[in-house]
Design an enzyme around this catalytic site. Structure first.
Site, PDB file in Angstrom:
ATOM      1  CB  SER A 141     -36.532  -1.912 -26.037  1.00  0.00           C
ATOM      2  OG  SER A 141     -36.504  -2.734 -25.194  1.00  0.00           O
ATOM      3  CE1 TYR A 194     -32.630   0.562 -23.678  1.00  0.00           C
ATOM      4  CE2 TYR A 194     -33.800  -0.666 -22.251  1.00  0.00           C
ATOM      5  CZ  TYR A 194     -33.164  -0.498 -23.744  1.00  0.00           C
ATOM      6  OH  TYR A 194     -32.943  -0.794 -24.937  1.00  0.00           O
TER       7      TYR A 194
HETATM    8  N1  LIG Z   1     -29.380  -5.897 -27.778  1.00  0.00           N
HETATM    9  C1  LIG Z   1     -30.653  -5.385 -26.743  1.00  0.00           C
HETATM   10  O1  LIG Z   1     -31.379  -6.304 -25.841  1.00  0.00           O
HETATM   11  C2  LIG Z   1     -31.751  -4.750 -27.127  1.00  0.00           C
HETATM   12  C3  LIG Z   1     -32.834  -4.815 -26.821  1.00  0.00           C
HETATM   13  C4  LIG Z   1     -34.159  -3.644 -27.765  1.00  0.00           C
HETATM   14  C5  LIG Z   1     -33.703  -2.259 -27.793  1.00  0.00           C
HETATM   15  N2  LIG Z   1     -31.394  -2.586 -27.704  1.00  0.00           N
HETATM   16  C6  LIG Z   1     -31.159  -1.061 -28.172  1.00  0.00           C
HETATM   17  O2  LIG Z   1     -30.528  -1.382 -29.177  1.00  0.00           O
HETATM   18  C7  LIG Z   1     -29.551  -0.087 -29.847  1.00  0.00           C
HETATM   19  C8  LIG Z   1     -28.491  -0.595 -30.187  1.00  0.00           C
HETATM   20  O3  LIG Z   1     -28.019  -1.336 -28.829  1.00  0.00           O
HETATM   21  P1  LIG Z   1     -27.198  -2.716 -28.718  1.00  0.00           P
HETATM   22  O4  LIG Z   1     -27.948  -3.950 -27.749  1.00  0.00           O
HETATM   23  O5  LIG Z   1     -26.374  -3.022 -30.051  1.00  0.00           O
HETATM   24  O6  LIG Z   1     -24.986  -2.753 -27.272  1.00  0.00           O
HETATM   25  P2  LIG Z   1     -24.765  -1.534 -27.737  1.00  0.00           P
HETATM   26  O7  LIG Z   1     -23.143  -2.579 -28.626  1.00  0.00           O
HETATM   27  O8  LIG Z   1     -23.978  -1.463 -26.363  1.00  0.00           O
HETATM   28  O9  LIG Z   1     -24.287  -0.657 -29.411  1.00  0.00           O
HETATM   29  C9  LIG Z   1     -24.901   0.508 -28.619  1.00  0.00           C
HETATM   30  C10 LIG Z   1     -23.713   1.580 -29.735  1.00  0.00           C
HETATM   31  O10 LIG Z   1     -24.683   2.992 -29.518  1.00  0.00           O
HETATM   32  C11 LIG Z   1     -22.780   3.902 -29.358  1.00  0.00           C
HETATM   33  N3  LIG Z   1     -23.869   4.828 -28.957  1.00  0.00           N
HETATM   34  C12 LIG Z   1     -23.982   5.174 -26.746  1.00  0.00           C
HETATM   35  N4  LIG Z   1     -24.226   6.373 -26.800  1.00  0.00           N
HETATM   36  C13 LIG Z   1     -23.356   6.756 -28.043  1.00  0.00           C
HETATM   37  C14 LIG Z   1     -22.984   8.636 -27.989  1.00  0.00           C
HETATM   38  N5  LIG Z   1     -23.315   9.367 -27.620  1.00  0.00           N
HETATM   39  N6  LIG Z   1     -23.266   9.155 -29.608  1.00  0.00           N
HETATM   40  C15 LIG Z   1     -22.937   7.875 -30.317  1.00  0.00           C
HETATM   41  N7  LIG Z   1     -22.819   6.360 -30.047  1.00  0.00           N
HETATM   42  C16 LIG Z   1     -23.372   5.981 -29.430  1.00  0.00           C
HETATM   43  C17 LIG Z   1     -22.377   2.906 -28.664  1.00  0.00           C
HETATM   44  O11 LIG Z   1     -21.162   3.233 -29.805  1.00  0.00           O
HETATM   45  P3  LIG Z   1     -19.922   3.851 -29.317  1.00  0.00           P
HETATM   46  O12 LIG Z   1     -19.288   3.821 -27.913  1.00  0.00           O
HETATM   47  O13 LIG Z   1     -19.056   3.926 -30.423  1.00  0.00           O
HETATM   48  O14 LIG Z   1     -19.868   5.633 -29.774  1.00  0.00           O
HETATM   49  C18 LIG Z   1     -22.705   1.810 -29.687  1.00  0.00           C
HETATM   50  O15 LIG Z   1     -22.676   0.817 -31.048  1.00  0.00           O
HETATM   51  C19 LIG Z   1     -29.349   0.845 -28.389  1.00  0.00           C
HETATM   52  O16 LIG Z   1     -30.706   1.580 -28.622  1.00  0.00           O
HETATM   53  C20 LIG Z   1     -30.995  -0.327 -27.190  1.00  0.00           C
HETATM   54  O17 LIG Z   1     -31.246   0.689 -26.858  1.00  0.00           O
HETATM   55  C21 LIG Z   1     -30.881  -3.474 -27.649  1.00  0.00           C
END
Ligand SMILES: NC(=O)c1ccc[n+]([C@@H]2O[C@H](COP(=O)([O-])OP(=O)(O)OC[C@H]3O[C@@H](n4cnc5c(N)ncnc54)[C@H](OP(=O)(O)O)[C@@H]3O)[C@@H](O)[C@H]2O)c1
Length: 251
Positions: A139, A152
């Site tokens: 991130s 986080y």
């Molecule tokens: N969106 C932002 O602003 C942002 C910014 C910086 C970094 N990120 C990073 O991007 C990545 C994706 O996040 P996102 O923004 O796309 O949010 P999201 O839509 O909530 O996606 C998170 C994903 O992680 C999976 N997940 C969570 N816990 C898990 C577990 N124990 N085992 C397997 N899968 C798991 C969830 O799938 P299930 O619930 O189906 O398991 C979901 O598909 C994360 O690492 C987040 O920290 C996001």
């Protein structure tokens, strides 16, 4: 990394950034395997994309991980790209009397240990295959934290440091190590409101930029970072850390 012709496993492929990346790589002619805990979403997404494969996986659960590894080894021994993208985010009020470390523990388990366990499980296979790449989603908050998401941000700072060491240790082995550090993007990471927050970058625009950077190999030092996030990345060396921290964390 080649952006076509790979066999790619994407964790967190059921929603947000992981799902959008999976769909983009699928369109580009890759064999894509999406992994996550929510089977109904896996079924819905794979039904919409012919040839896309789903795999139920909880990265927090060692038994789930070892059955996923066995499945991939037997069905997709050609796997050459791992995208360790699954993550969770929770705000924490460390000053509150009711604060406990339980949310912190969950974040460390998924965001840190999840990536380490996945890497340990799949690296031996990746090493054997051509054009191998590991991408982990960190991130832009790895570089300057938002204090209301303390664990986080620290989990992503951990990943930044750890991936630097992994890249160095693999320097004589043809496995590329990339760190994807998104800005604030419209997904449901912190809840439904984030997906329509006008301050967050639209998901499609983010994915388009990422794919273009990958296509051009535009990721110096293995870091996939948008131009808008460079000031945060360089804050310590530019002497701007305190002012950027203050702007992000108003008193
Ligand atoms: N969106 C932002 O602003 C942002 C910014 C910086 C970094 N990120 C990073 O991007 C990545 C994706 O996040 P996102 O923004 O796309 O949010 P999201 O839509 O909530 O996606 C998170 C994903 O992680 C999976 N997940 C969570 N816990 C898990 C577990 N124990 N085992 C397997 N899968 C798991 C969830 O799938 P299930 O619930 O189906 O398991 C979901 O598909 C994360 O690492 C987040 O920290 C996001």
């Amino acid at each position: 990394m080649n952006i076509t012709g790979n066999t790619i496993l994407i964790t967190g492929g059921t929603s947000g950034i992981g799902r959008a990346l999976a769909e983009a790589f699928h369109r580009l002619g890759n064999r894509v395997i999406i992994a996550g805990r929510r089977q109904p979403l896996i079924d819905e997404i794979t039904a919409k994309h012919e040839g896309m494969v789903g795999l139920q996986l909880d990265v927090d659960d060692p038994a789930s991980l070892s059955s996923a590894v066995a499945h991939i080894r037997s069905r997709f021994p050609e796997l050459n790209v791992l995208i360790a993208n699954a993550g969770i985010s929770r705000s924490e009020d460390l000053a509150a009397d009711h604060w406990t470390a339980s949310d912190a523990e969950a974040i460390v388990r998924t965001n840190i240990l999840g990536v380490l366990h996945l890497t340990a499980a799949f690296l031996p296979l990746l090493k054997r295959n051509p054009d191998a790449t590991i991408i982990a989603t960190s991130s832009a908050l790895a570089f300057v934290p938002r204090a209301d998401f303390p664990t986080y941000c620290a989990s992503k700072a951990f990943l930044h440091s750890w991936l630097t060491s992994l890249r160095h240790q693999l320097r004589k082995i043809p496995v590329e190590v990339l760190e994807l550090s998104p800005p604030y993007v419209q997904t449901e990471l912190t809840g439904a409101a984030q997906a329509s927050d006008p301050r967050a970058m639209p998901l499609d625009a983010f994915i388009e930029e990422v794919i273009e950077m990958l296509r051009q190999g535009d990721h110096p030092g293995g870091e996939i970072l948008l131009a808008r996030d460079q000031p945060r990345r360089r804050a310590e060396r530019d002497g701007t850390y305190d002012s950027i921290f203050a702007a992000m964390n108003p008193s």
